[in-house]
Design a protein around this motif. Sequence first.
Motif, PDB file in Angstrom:
ATOM      1  N   ARG A  89     -20.276 -31.272  -6.946  1.00 27.15           N
ATOM      2  CA  ARG A  89     -20.699 -32.080  -5.793  1.00 27.15           C
ATOM      3  C   ARG A  89     -20.141 -31.546  -4.474  1.00 27.15           C
ATOM      4  N   PHE A  90     -18.937 -31.014  -4.509  1.00 31.94           N
ATOM      5  CA  PHE A  90     -18.268 -30.518  -3.303  1.00 31.94           C
ATOM      6  C   PHE A  90     -18.239 -28.997  -3.320  1.00 31.94           C
ATOM      7  N   THR A  91     -18.301 -28.417  -2.121  1.00 30.98           N
ATOM      8  CA  THR A  91     -18.213 -26.964  -1.973  1.00 30.98           C
ATOM      9  C   THR A  91     -17.262 -26.630  -0.835  1.00 30.98           C
ATOM     10  N   ILE A  92     -16.273 -25.810  -1.130  1.00 29.40           N
ATOM     11  CA  ILE A  92     -15.351 -25.352  -0.103  1.00 29.40           C
ATOM     12  C   ILE A  92     -15.780 -23.956   0.343  1.00 29.40           C
ATOM     13  N   SER A  93     -15.678 -23.699   1.638  1.00 26.68           N
ATOM     14  CA  SER A  93     -16.014 -22.386   2.179  1.00 26.68           C
ATOM     15  C   SER A  93     -15.142 -22.141   3.403  1.00 26.68           C
ATOM     16  N   ARG A  94     -15.128 -20.915   3.862  1.00 25.55           N
ATOM     17  CA  ARG A  94     -14.336 -20.601   5.046  1.00 25.55           C
ATOM     18  C   ARG A  94     -15.018 -19.517   5.863  1.00 25.55           C
ATOM     19  N   ASP A  95     -14.720 -19.549   7.152  1.00 30.58           N
ATOM     20  CA  ASP A  95     -15.198 -18.529   8.077  1.00 30.58           C
ATOM     21  C   ASP A  95     -13.960 -18.003   8.797  1.00 30.58           C
ATOM     22  N   ASN A  96     -13.463 -16.864   8.367  1.00 33.46           N
ATOM     23  CA  ASN A  96     -12.223 -16.346   8.943  1.00 33.46           C
ATOM     24  C   ASN A  96     -12.387 -15.942  10.404  1.00 33.46           C
ATOM     25  N   ALA A  97     -13.599 -15.597  10.809  1.00 32.18           N
ATOM     26  CA  ALA A  97     -13.832 -15.244  12.210  1.00 32.18           C
ATOM     27  C   ALA A  97     -13.706 -16.464  13.116  1.00 32.18           C
ATOM     28  N   LYS A  98     -13.937 -17.648  12.556  1.00 34.66           N
ATOM     29  CA  LYS A  98     -13.854 -18.890  13.326  1.00 34.66           C
ATOM     30  C   LYS A  98     -12.591 -19.683  13.005  1.00 34.66           C
ATOM     31  N   ASN A  99     -11.732 -19.130  12.156  1.00 36.04           N
ATOM     32  CA  ASN A  99     -10.497 -19.837  11.769  1.00 36.04           C
ATOM     33  C   ASN A  99     -10.803 -21.233  11.227  1.00 36.04           C
ATOM     34  N   THR A 100     -11.847 -21.341  10.443  1.00 39.39           N
ATOM     35  CA  THR A 100     -12.300 -22.656  10.000  1.00 39.39           C
ATOM     36  C   THR A 100     -12.571 -22.664   8.498  1.00 39.39           C
ATOM     37  N   VAL A 101     -12.173 -23.759   7.866  1.00 35.36           N
ATOM     38  CA  VAL A 101     -12.506 -24.016   6.471  1.00 35.36           C
ATOM     39  C   VAL A 101     -13.341 -25.291   6.417  1.00 35.36           C
ATOM     40  N   TYR A 102     -14.298 -25.304   5.501  1.00 29.64           N
ATOM     41  CA  TYR A 102     -15.229 -26.429   5.392  1.00 29.64           C
ATOM     42  C   TYR A 102     -15.144 -27.066   4.012  1.00 29.64           C
ATOM     43  N   LEU A 103     -15.534 -28.323   3.966  1.00 33.68           N
ATOM     44  CA  LEU A 103     -15.722 -28.991   2.692  1.00 33.68           C
ATOM     45  C   LEU A 103     -17.062 -29.725   2.763  1.00 33.68           C
ATOM     46  N   GLN A 104     -18.045 -29.186   2.079  1.00 37.67           N
ATOM     47  CA  GLN A 104     -19.356 -29.831   1.990  1.00 37.67           C
ATOM     48  C   GLN A 104     -19.309 -30.816   0.838  1.00 37.67           C
ATOM     49  N   MET A 105     -19.559 -32.069   1.134  1.00 35.38           N
ATOM     50  CA  MET A 105     -19.470 -33.122   0.129  1.00 35.38           C
ATOM     51  C   MET A 105     -20.844 -33.739  -0.048  1.00 35.38           C
ATOM     52  N   ASN A 106     -21.404 -33.568  -1.220  1.00 28.40           N
ATOM     53  CA  ASN A 106     -22.722 -34.111  -1.549  1.00 28.40           C
ATOM     54  C   ASN A 106     -22.592 -35.233  -2.573  1.00 28.40           C
ATOM     55  N   SER A 107     -23.626 -36.045  -2.659  1.00 32.28           N
ATOM     56  CA  SER A 107     -23.664 -37.135  -3.646  1.00 32.28           C
ATOM     57  C   SER A 107     -22.373 -37.948  -3.619  1.00 32.28           C
ATOM     58  N   LEU A 108     -21.998 -38.376  -2.445  1.00 32.54           N
ATOM     59  CA  LEU A 108     -20.730 -39.086  -2.296  1.00 32.54           C
ATOM     60  C   LEU A 108     -20.736 -40.399  -3.060  1.00 32.54           C
ATOM     61  N   LYS A 109     -19.568 -40.745  -3.572  1.00 31.15           N
ATOM     62  CA  LYS A 109     -19.376 -41.962  -4.355  1.00 31.15           C
ATOM     63  C   LYS A 109     -18.302 -42.821  -3.683  1.00 31.15           C
ATOM     64  N   PRO A 110     -18.320 -44.128  -3.929  1.00 31.19           N
ATOM     65  CA  PRO A 110     -17.274 -44.976  -3.352  1.00 31.19           C
ATOM     66  C   PRO A 110     -15.865 -44.501  -3.710  1.00 31.19           C
ATOM     67  N   GLU A 111     -15.700 -43.928  -4.886  1.00 33.57           N
ATOM     68  CA  GLU A 111     -14.372 -43.457  -5.288  1.00 33.57           C
ATOM     69  C   GLU A 111     -13.922 -42.211  -4.540  1.00 33.57           C
ATOM     70  N   ASP A 112     -14.797 -41.634  -3.714  1.00 34.60           N
ATOM     71  CA  ASP A 112     -14.409 -40.520  -2.857  1.00 34.60           C
ATOM     72  C   ASP A 112     -13.744 -41.009  -1.573  1.00 34.60           C
ATOM     73  N   THR A 113     -13.729 -42.307  -1.367  1.00 32.80           N
ATOM     74  CA  THR A 113     -13.119 -42.872  -0.169  1.00 32.80           C
ATOM     75  C   THR A 113     -11.629 -42.529  -0.114  1.00 32.80           C
ATOM     76  N   ALA A 114     -11.215 -41.915   0.983  1.00 35.83           N
ATOM     77  CA  ALA A 114      -9.829 -41.473   1.144  1.00 35.83           C
ATOM     78  C   ALA A 114      -9.662 -40.837   2.515  1.00 35.83           C
ATOM     79  N   VAL A 115      -8.428 -40.571   2.855  1.00 41.74           N
ATOM     80  CA  VAL A 115      -8.141 -39.680   3.981  1.00 41.74           C
ATOM     81  C   VAL A 115      -8.106 -38.258   3.416  1.00 41.74           C
TER      82      VAL A 115
END
Length: 124
Positions: free
Chosen positions: A67-93
């Motif tokens: 459901r989730f995919t982590i990726s990064r762009d080193n040129a932009k100093n950025t990491v991403y977390l794509q979260m699909n099909s979210l569920k109530p139990e994914d609720t968090a900080v």
Amino acid sequence: QVQLVESGGGLVQAGVSLRLSCTASGRTFSTYAMGWFRQAPGKEREFVAVISRSGGSTYYADSVKGRFTISRDNAKNTVYLQMNSLKPEDTAVYYCAASNFYGSPRNVHEYDYWGQGTQVTVSS
């Protein structure tokens, strides 16, 4: 020293998608493995995903695999977390973190720098 700033959290309904971003300061972003963790109220901070320095290797918690995919762009100093099909139990900080460990660090103590967190709330 690395400073991490997360963004992209919010209140969404179950089943939808969100993409979290984490931007790092400094010129050494590519020398760190980057991870995402989450912490729900009353619970310990738990591992979600990690990506290697080059982005060629990833590892996920069983609860988010597929459901989730982590990726990064080193040129932009950025990491991403794509979260699909979210569920109530994914609720968090959700926190991003930078690690000097090699391999796929999955423990809180293996990370050296942390962001301030972004709230994700999934309603049913």
